[in-house]
Design a protein around this motif. Structure first.
Motif, PDB file in Angstrom:
ATOM      1  N   ALA A  32       0.827  -1.206   0.000  1.00 43.16           N
ATOM      2  CA  ALA A  32       0.000   0.000   0.000  1.00 43.16           C
ATOM      3  C   ALA A  32       0.859   1.252   0.000  1.00 43.16           C
ATOM      4  N   ALA A  33       1.962   1.221   0.745  1.00 41.43           N
ATOM      5  CA  ALA A  33       2.873   2.366   0.734  1.00 41.43           C
ATOM      6  C   ALA A  33       3.488   2.553  -0.643  1.00 41.43           C
ATOM      7  N   VAL A 132       1.164   7.867   1.783  1.00 36.22           N
ATOM      8  CA  VAL A 132      -0.109   7.171   1.590  1.00 36.22           C
ATOM      9  C   VAL A 132      -1.275   8.080   1.979  1.00 36.22           C
ATOM     10  N   ALA A 133      -1.121   8.880   3.026  1.00 33.77           N
ATOM     11  CA  ALA A 133      -2.175   9.821   3.410  1.00 33.77           C
ATOM     12  C   ALA A 133      -2.432  10.823   2.284  1.00 33.77           C
ATOM     13  N   ALA A 336     -13.738   2.040  -4.253  1.00 34.26           N
ATOM     14  CA  ALA A 336     -13.298   0.956  -3.376  1.00 34.26           C
ATOM     15  C   ALA A 336     -11.786   0.958  -3.204  1.00 34.26           C
ATOM     16  N   VAL A 337     -11.059   1.314  -4.268  1.00 36.54           N
ATOM     17  CA  VAL A 337      -9.601   1.409  -4.183  1.00 36.54           C
ATOM     18  C   VAL A 337      -9.201   2.468  -3.157  1.00 36.54           C
ATOM     19  N   VAL A 338      -9.927   3.588  -3.140  1.00 40.94           N
ATOM     20  CA  VAL A 338      -9.670   4.616  -2.128  1.00 40.94           C
ATOM     21  C   VAL A 338      -9.858   4.027  -0.728  1.00 40.94           C
ATOM     22  N   GLY A 339     -10.914   3.238  -0.557  1.00 33.63           N
ATOM     23  CA  GLY A 339     -11.143   2.593   0.729  1.00 33.63           C
ATOM     24  C   GLY A 339     -10.036   1.623   1.101  1.00 33.63           C
ATOM     25  N   ILE A 340      -9.533   0.887   0.122  1.00 26.40           N
ATOM     26  CA  ILE A 340      -8.432  -0.050   0.371  1.00 26.40           C
ATOM     27  C   ILE A 340      -7.204   0.700   0.879  1.00 26.40           C
ATOM     28  N   LEU A 341      -6.898   1.827   0.249  1.00 26.87           N
ATOM     29  CA  LEU A 341      -5.740   2.619   0.685  1.00 26.87           C
ATOM     30  C   LEU A 341      -5.973   3.226   2.072  1.00 26.87           C
TER      31      LEU A 341
END
Length: 392
Positions: A32-33, A132-133, A336-341
């Motif tokens: 994720a990073a 990541v933020a 959903a990808v935003v939620g995963i991150l």
């Protein structure tokens, strides 16, 4: 992509390799990073692709098996400089951790316990939180403009953060696709499709043929390649899932203490966690054999299927993107990808990096620095390395 201007193509190719090679040295924090680093370096700064294309690559990497961040990096390199560019991105990003893991197999525990090294790692983990933020905020603004997409993103984040399921990312993407199917008004906000992939059917066929053949290869280097290829082809969920699978394949030839060392190192070094295969391949090499060759074969095996599948899936995705209802599904998947991150920002990135109130303050300061001054990745890395060493 045209290669009519050879100097221009070689320049793009070298840019791809150098950029990914530098990130391969400094991208701590896990898959994720890595996605945050890619978004910062290649989408925002270099503008090699759009946010929409990037989000689709991330969604694809979560749907097809294999090493997620490496698949996204490979797709970016392919988009920038063709197949050779994809390979340059993969080699550049993987090479530093590959070398480190093989050296670790050769020299064992002698490197561990150094306070300055621990400080550098901690500083870079704090940088991962910042990057990541920033990626979460940027992608939220791009893909969560409606109440529906915002709800999808938040639900995905909470589901993954608190779910007991091992395939939670895949589950939320399937659920998001179902929501997008029922809500045709939920569009991606951009009808832009992914760049075309040439010979995609050939790549998919190669992946399937190799998978079938892998069950017939059992001895020596070919058996090592087969085992690691199967692991890479069957893993959903990234590095944390593949580590125990790889360990099982070499449990007869690698000691338990070495397995634990490799497991810890794969999570501590920069670059893809799948390079634990490099450590295990070197550790499993018989007496007199080249550790570098065995490590290389194991590494190729675990990554190859994921890269081939990424190319084949991207082409199929492109063909479907002309359908309006599918574009609605893409919009939901992007959310959903935003939620995963967001979930990854909480765990494992935040929970493993923030050890004190001072760490939190440093992250807030770093985020403000990145947001309002937009320094290069070099200065961000240098600053957090300095902070980590001083605080060690």
């Amino acid at each position: 992509m045209s290669q009519s201007s050879t100097p221009s193509y070689l320049k793009r190719l070298s840019e791809v390799f150098v950029a990914f090679f530098l990130l391969g040295f400094t991208s701590f924090g896990g898959p994720a990073a890595h996605l945050g680093y890619f978004n910062q370096e290649f989408i925002k700064l270099k503008k090699w692709a759009t946010e929409s294309q990037y989000a689709q690559w991330v969604a694809l990497s979560q749907i097809v098996p294999g090493p997620g961040s490496s698949q996204v990096g490979f797709a970016i390199g392919y988009h920038r400089a063709g197949l050779v560019g994809g390979l340059a991105a993969f080699v550049g990003f993987t090479l530093p951790s590959f070398v480190f893991m093989v050296l670790l197999a050769m020299f064992g525990e002698a490197w561990q316990g150094s306070s300055w090294f621990d400080g550098v790692v901690h500083g870079l983990k704090l940088l991962a939180v910042v990057v990541v933020a920033d990626a979460c905020l940027s992608m939220w603004r791009s893909f969560c403009k409606s109440k529906a997409t915002a709800c999808i993103a938040l639900f995905s984040a909470f589901f993954i953060a608190f779910s007991p399921f091992g395939l939670s990312s895949l589950i939320v993407l399937c659920l998001a696709a179902g929501v997008g199917l029922m809500l045709p008004g939920t569009d991606s906000g951009n009808n832009e499709t992914l760049p075309k992939v040439r010979f995609s059917g050939v790549y998919l066929l190669i992946a399937l043929v190799l998978f079938g053949a892998s069950f017939w290869l059992t001895d020596g280097l070919s058996g090592l390649f087969a085992n690691f290829y199967q692991a890479g082809a069957l893993v959903f969920g990234g590095g944390h899932v593949v580590l125990p699978m790889l360990s099982a394949f070499v449990s007869d030839s690698v000691s338990e203490s070495n397995l634990l060392l490799g497991y810890a190192a794969a999570q501590a070094v920069p670059g893809p966690m799948f390079t634990m295969a490099s450590f295990l391949g070197a550790s499993a090499a018989p007496a007199g054999a080249s550790l570098w060759v065995w490590a290389g074969v194991a590494t190729l095996g675990v990554f190859l299927s994921g890269l081939l599948l990424m190319l084949g899936a991207q082409s199929l995705w492109q063909k479907l993107s002309n359908n309006a209802r599918f574009r609605s599904i893409v919009g939901s998947l992007n959310a959903a990808v935003v939620g995963i991150l967001l979930a990854a920002l909480y765990h494992p990135i935040g929970t493993s990096s923030l050890q004190s109130v001072l760490d939190l303050l440093l992250v807030v300061a770093g985020f403000a620095w990145l947001k309002y001054k937009r320094p290069s990745i070099f200065w961000l890395i240098t600053g957090f390395i300095f902070v980590g060493i001083v605080g060690a």
